[in-house]
Design a protein around this motif. Structure first.
Motif, short mmCIF file in Angstrom:
data_model
loop_
_atom_site.label_atom_id
_atom_site.label_comp_id
_atom_site.label_asym_id
_atom_site.label_seq_id
_atom_site.Cartn_x
_atom_site.Cartn_y
_atom_site.Cartn_z
N GLN A 1 -93.08 11.52 -37.57
CA GLN A 1 -93.72 11.69 -36.27
C GLN A 1 -94.10 10.34 -35.68
OE1 GLN A 1 -97.38 13.91 -36.39
NE2 GLN A 1 -97.35 14.35 -34.21
N GLU A 2 -94.62 9.46 -36.52
CA GLU A 2 -95.09 8.15 -36.08
C GLU A 2 -93.93 7.27 -35.61
OE1 GLU A 2 -98.48 5.64 -35.50
OE2 GLU A 2 -98.36 7.72 -36.16
N THR A 3 -92.74 7.50 -36.15
CA THR A 3 -91.58 6.66 -35.82
C THR A 3 -90.56 7.38 -34.96
OG1 THR A 3 -90.45 7.31 -37.87
CG2 THR A 3 -91.85 5.34 -37.96
N ASP A 4 -90.97 8.48 -34.33
CA ASP A 4 -90.07 9.27 -33.47
C ASP A 4 -88.82 9.71 -34.22
OD1 ASP A 4 -91.76 9.04 -31.23
OD2 ASP A 4 -90.90 7.08 -30.73
N GLY A 5 -89.00 10.04 -35.50
CA GLY A 5 -87.91 10.55 -36.30
C GLY A 5 -86.98 9.51 -36.88
N LEU A 6 -87.22 8.23 -36.58
CA LEU A 6 -86.32 7.18 -37.04
C LEU A 6 -86.59 6.76 -38.48
CD1 LEU A 6 -86.32 4.89 -33.86
CD2 LEU A 6 -84.56 6.52 -34.58
N ARG B 1 -85.00 4.58 -42.63
CA ARG B 1 -83.86 4.62 -41.72
C ARG B 1 -82.61 4.03 -42.38
NH1 ARG B 1 -85.98 1.42 -36.66
NH2 ARG B 1 -87.79 2.71 -37.17
#
Length: 253
Positions: free
Chosen positions: A140-145, A167
């Motif tokens: 969530q914090e990394t927009d899914g990345l 990632r």
């Protein structure tokens, strides 16, 4: 107090009376709690002038390990995102500060009681591992990345679970043993790099840490200071877990 009492004939960079710090070569040897050491000059560095000997004792092993994990092996870069497991611990508390000094976005796991502590150290996001799913929070914090680098100071199934949130072409560095067989298939599918680190001793990384300490980008985090004759209690405290920074043993003359 760590002060040079004698030097070898070939040692030119130090003199008797110099205040130094280092991590002794203890693996496979005895004597890490001895009051006197014979040390190779190559692993010894000048003590940071703005730290007491008690404070300086926090850095050689834990700080050197954090350096090897993030810099030497982890290759952390400015602007990258790193997840540091156990950010309130001995290694983690230094790693959080070091990662922030390197220009990274720092996510760390800790207990709820240590959230404010790790934020003071520089963490951008503190995850309560008892009440939050760090995999979900990181995504969530990394927009899914996912993150670029993970530092595992916990062990168990942490490596396997952390693979989900790194990632592609990211890295994972672990300083602990894998307790049970784990599937690393997700690492293969993402072209991840995994390093297992047993930090070697050498002066250059201590000199690098000293520069950061002198610039106040690193500070010691001390859980407690115990006299040397309470070493058993110190180890029991470590084994219980939940320490905030380092436990330091103090020798008196």
């Amino acid at each position: 107090m760590l002060r040079i009492l004698r030097i070898g004939e070939s040692v030119t960079e130090f003199k008797v009376g110099d205040e130094v710090y280092y991590s002794p070569q203890v693996f496979g040897k005895f004597g890490s709690y001895a009051q006197y050491h014979v040390a190779d000059a190559a692993i010894v560095a000048f003590k940071p002038i703005n730290l007491s000997h008690i404070e300086a004792a926090c850095f050689p092993l834990a700080g050197g390990t954090a350096w090897d994990c993030l810099v030497t092996r982890g290759n952390l870069q400015v602007g990258e995102t790193v997840l540091i497991h156990a950010g309130a611990g001995g290694v983690g508390s230094i790693a959080v500060q070091l990662a922030k000094a390197m220009g990274a976005y720092v996510i760390t796991t800790c207990s709820s009681k240590n959230r404010d502590f790790v934020r003071e150290l520089g963490a951008d996001r503190a995850i309560d591992y008892k009440n939050e799913d760090y995999v979900k929070v990181v995504l969530q914090e990394t927009d899914g990345l996912g993150v670029d680098l993970v530092l595992d100071a916990i062990g168990g199934e942490t490596i396997q679970n952390s693979l989900e949130i790194i990632r592609p072409f990211g890295r994972l560095v672990s300083i602990v043993d894998i307790a049970t067989p784990q599937s690393l298939i997700k690492a293969w599918g993402k072209n991840l790099t995994i390093h297992f680190v047993l930090a070697p001793q050498y002066r250059a990384k201590l000199d690098a840490l000293t520069k950061l300490i002198d610039r106040t980008q690193l500070r010691p985090a001390i859980d407690s200071i115990l006299p040397w004759d309470r070493v058993v209690q110190a180890h029991q405290r470590l084994e219980r877990g939940g320490t905030r920074g380092k436990i330091v043993l103090e020798f008196t003359s």
